[in-house]
Write a protein that holds these residues in place. Structure first.
Motif, PDB file in Angstrom:
ATOM      1  N   GLU A  63       0.836  -1.192   0.000  1.00  0.00           N
ATOM      2  CA  GLU A  63       0.000   0.000   0.000  1.00  0.00           C
ATOM      3  C   GLU A  63       0.872   1.243   0.000  1.00  0.00           C
ATOM      4  O   GLU A  63       2.002   1.220   0.496  1.00  0.00           O
ATOM      5  CB  GLU A  63      -0.877   0.026   1.257  1.00  0.00           C
ATOM      6  N   ALA A  64       0.300   2.342  -0.504  1.00  0.00           N
ATOM      7  CA  ALA A  64       0.985   3.635  -0.473  1.00  0.00           C
ATOM      8  C   ALA A  64       1.368   3.967   0.963  1.00  0.00           C
ATOM      9  O   ALA A  64       0.619   3.668   1.905  1.00  0.00           O
ATOM     10  CB  ALA A  64       0.083   4.713  -1.062  1.00  0.00           C
ATOM     11  N   GLY A  65       2.527   4.558   1.125  1.00  0.00           N
ATOM     12  CA  GLY A  65       3.002   4.955   2.441  1.00  0.00           C
ATOM     13  C   GLY A  65       3.954   3.962   3.073  1.00  0.00           C
ATOM     14  O   GLY A  65       4.752   4.325   3.931  1.00  0.00           O
ATOM     15  N   HIS A  66       3.910   2.714   2.640  1.00  0.00           N
ATOM     16  CA  HIS A  66       4.802   1.695   3.189  1.00  0.00           C
ATOM     17  C   HIS A  66       6.048   1.555   2.323  1.00  0.00           C
ATOM     18  O   HIS A  66       6.009   1.803   1.118  1.00  0.00           O
ATOM     19  CB  HIS A  66       4.095   0.335   3.267  1.00  0.00           C
ATOM     20  N   LEU A  67       7.141   1.123   2.953  1.00  0.00           N
ATOM     21  CA  LEU A  67       8.378   0.818   2.245  1.00  0.00           C
ATOM     22  C   LEU A  67       8.602  -0.692   2.276  1.00  0.00           C
ATOM     23  O   LEU A  67       8.756  -1.272   3.350  1.00  0.00           O
ATOM     24  CB  LEU A  67       9.572   1.519   2.888  1.00  0.00           C
ATOM     25  N   ALA A  68       8.596  -1.286   1.115  1.00  0.00           N
ATOM     26  CA  ALA A  68       8.917  -2.712   1.018  1.00  0.00           C
ATOM     27  C   ALA A  68      10.431  -2.861   1.082  1.00  0.00           C
ATOM     28  O   ALA A  68      11.174  -1.960   0.689  1.00  0.00           O
ATOM     29  CB  ALA A  68       8.383  -3.279  -0.290  1.00  0.00           C
ATOM     30  N   HIS A  69      10.873  -3.994   1.591  1.00  0.00           N
ATOM     31  CA  HIS A  69      12.308  -4.252   1.631  1.00  0.00           C
ATOM     32  C   HIS A  69      12.539  -5.751   1.602  1.00  0.00           C
ATOM     33  O   HIS A  69      11.710  -6.546   2.042  1.00  0.00           O
ATOM     34  CB  HIS A  69      12.984  -3.577   2.824  1.00  0.00           C
ATOM     35  N   CYS A  70      13.681  -6.105   1.020  1.00  0.00           N
ATOM     36  CA  CYS A  70      13.993  -7.520   0.832  1.00  0.00           C
ATOM     37  C   CYS A  70      15.488  -7.683   0.646  1.00  0.00           C
ATOM     38  O   CYS A  70      16.218  -6.716   0.443  1.00  0.00           O
ATOM     39  CB  CYS A  70      13.254  -8.073  -0.389  1.00  0.00           C
ATOM     40  N   THR A  71      15.924  -8.920   0.713  1.00  0.00           N
ATOM     41  CA  THR A  71      17.280  -9.250   0.288  1.00  0.00           C
ATOM     42  C   THR A  71      17.165 -10.086  -0.983  1.00  0.00           C
ATOM     43  O   THR A  71      16.188 -10.810  -1.181  1.00  0.00           O
ATOM     44  CB  THR A  71      18.055 -10.056   1.352  1.00  0.00           C
ATOM     45  N   LEU A 148      26.136 -13.061  -4.660  1.00  0.00           N
ATOM     46  CA  LEU A 148      25.945 -11.614  -4.654  1.00  0.00           C
ATOM     47  C   LEU A 148      24.706 -11.368  -3.810  1.00  0.00           C
ATOM     48  O   LEU A 148      23.624 -11.876  -4.121  1.00  0.00           O
ATOM     49  CB  LEU A 148      25.738 -11.082  -6.074  1.00  0.00           C
ATOM     50  N   ILE A 149      24.880 -10.620  -2.722  1.00  0.00           N
ATOM     51  CA  ILE A 149      23.787 -10.381  -1.785  1.00  0.00           C
ATOM     52  C   ILE A 149      23.569  -8.876  -1.674  1.00  0.00           C
ATOM     53  O   ILE A 149      24.512  -8.124  -1.422  1.00  0.00           O
ATOM     54  CB  ILE A 149      24.106 -10.970  -0.398  1.00  0.00           C
ATOM     55  N   PHE A 150      22.320  -8.444  -1.863  1.00  0.00           N
ATOM     56  CA  PHE A 150      22.015  -7.022  -1.700  1.00  0.00           C
ATOM     57  C   PHE A 150      20.647  -6.836  -1.056  1.00  0.00           C
ATOM     58  O   PHE A 150      19.782  -7.712  -1.112  1.00  0.00           O
ATOM     59  CB  PHE A 150      22.144  -6.256  -3.017  1.00  0.00           C
ATOM     60  N   TYR A 151      20.507  -5.679  -0.415  1.00  0.00           N
ATOM     61  CA  TYR A 151      19.296  -5.299   0.309  1.00  0.00           C
ATOM     62  C   TYR A 151      18.578  -4.244  -0.517  1.00  0.00           C
ATOM     63  O   TYR A 151      19.193  -3.276  -0.968  1.00  0.00           O
ATOM     64  CB  TYR A 151      19.703  -4.747   1.671  1.00  0.00           C
ATOM     65  N   CYS A 152      17.287  -4.446  -0.759  1.00  0.00           N
ATOM     66  CA  CYS A 152      16.502  -3.581  -1.632  1.00  0.00           C
ATOM     67  C   CYS A 152      15.434  -2.847  -0.825  1.00  0.00           C
ATOM     68  O   CYS A 152      14.810  -3.440   0.052  1.00  0.00           O
ATOM     69  CB  CYS A 152      15.790  -4.399  -2.704  1.00  0.00           C
ATOM     70  N   ILE A 153      15.219  -1.582  -1.172  1.00  0.00           N
ATOM     71  CA  ILE A 153      14.159  -0.785  -0.553  1.00  0.00           C
ATOM     72  C   ILE A 153      13.396  -0.082  -1.668  1.00  0.00           C
ATOM     73  O   ILE A 153      14.006   0.554  -2.541  1.00  0.00           O
ATOM     74  CB  ILE A 153      14.725   0.255   0.430  1.00  0.00           C
ATOM     75  N   PHE A 154      12.045  -0.194  -1.629  1.00  0.00           N
ATOM     76  CA  PHE A 154      11.214   0.424  -2.664  1.00  0.00           C
ATOM     77  C   PHE A 154       9.825   0.698  -2.104  1.00  0.00           C
ATOM     78  O   PHE A 154       9.446   0.161  -1.057  1.00  0.00           O
ATOM     79  CB  PHE A 154      11.148  -0.465  -3.916  1.00  0.00           C
ATOM     80  N   PHE A 155       9.062   1.531  -2.792  1.00  0.00           N
ATOM     81  CA  PHE A 155       7.696   1.817  -2.359  1.00  0.00           C
ATOM     82  C   PHE A 155       6.860   0.552  -2.463  1.00  0.00           C
ATOM     83  O   PHE A 155       6.870  -0.125  -3.497  1.00  0.00           O
ATOM     84  CB  PHE A 155       7.083   2.939  -3.188  1.00  0.00           C
ATOM     85  N   ALA A 156       6.133   0.240  -1.399  1.00  0.00           N
ATOM     86  CA  ALA A 156       5.418  -1.031  -1.318  1.00  0.00           C
ATOM     87  C   ALA A 156       4.329  -1.170  -2.377  1.00  0.00           C
ATOM     88  O   ALA A 156       3.959  -2.279  -2.733  1.00  0.00           O
ATOM     89  CB  ALA A 156       4.826  -1.205   0.070  1.00  0.00           C
TER      90      ALA A 156
END
Length: 192
Positions: A63-71, A148-156
């Motif tokens: 939803e708008a307003g949240h930040l999704a994140h993952c590896t 290769l490991i990375f952390y991602c942040i994006f609008f949910a």
């Protein structure tokens, strides 16, 4: 908006594990059509179906307003001389950006404008924070001998558009030639 409770996730910088999280796995059979050398893909799949990459998402409302994140963990490997990579995607909401923070390994981040006329390739290495601007498709490639490991942040609510990449591919490919990592034009790329 429903009140959502604060929470922690724990990221293991060595393994890429994100806990708690929801894991998605992609094997070679899932992304085989993206590789250049179809005969080499068939030869590998005749022997095994290697795990190419995993994404582990923190559970956040889309939803708008949240930040999704993952590896994301891309395992080392090649098909012929082409390194393992993610499917790649655009965001359904083109006007949204994303950040990839590399924790471990060596890679390349391929990004293309919507028409594919503009293409950028950034190095990914421990400590690099790669900014993916709005409107750019993106794919990550493991060019090293370890995950290769990375952390991602994006609008949910950004969404993921994989269908466009299924049709077009990416304008560039990352290969090994004479022991060197090289970026070349993708002969299979189709303009959107």
């Amino acid at each position: 908006m429903k009140l959502f409770r604060p929470f922690n996730v724990v990221v293991d910088f060595e393994t890429g594990d994100l806990t708690p999280g929801k894991k998605i796995t992609r094997y070679l059979s899932d992304i085989q059509h993206f590789f250049l050398d179809k005969e080499k893909v068939k030869a590998v799949l005749a022997k095994e179906n290697p795990l190419v990459y995993e994404v582990i998402y923190a559970e956040v409302p889309e939803e708008a307003g949240h930040l999704a994140h993952c590896t994301t963990i891309i395992y080392p490997g090649k098909v012929g001389n082409e390194f393992f990579f993610t499917k790649g995607h655009l965001h359904e909401k083109l006007e949204t950006a994303e950040i990839y923070f590399t924790l471990k390994g060596q890679g390349r981040l391929i990004m293309a404008s919507p028409d594919g006329e503009e293409c950028e390739v950034l190095e990914m290495f421990p400590g690099s924070a790669s900014y993916i601007p709005p409107c750019w498709s993106h794919r990550s490639v493991n060019v090293g001998g370890e995950p290769l490991i990375f952390y991602c942040i994006f609008f949910a609510d950004a969404g993921h558009d994989y269908a466009t990449i299924d049709k077009t591919g990416f304008p560039k490919v990352v290969l090994e030639r004479n022991g060197e990592v090289v970026v070349e034009n993708n002969p299979n790329w189709k303009k959107a």
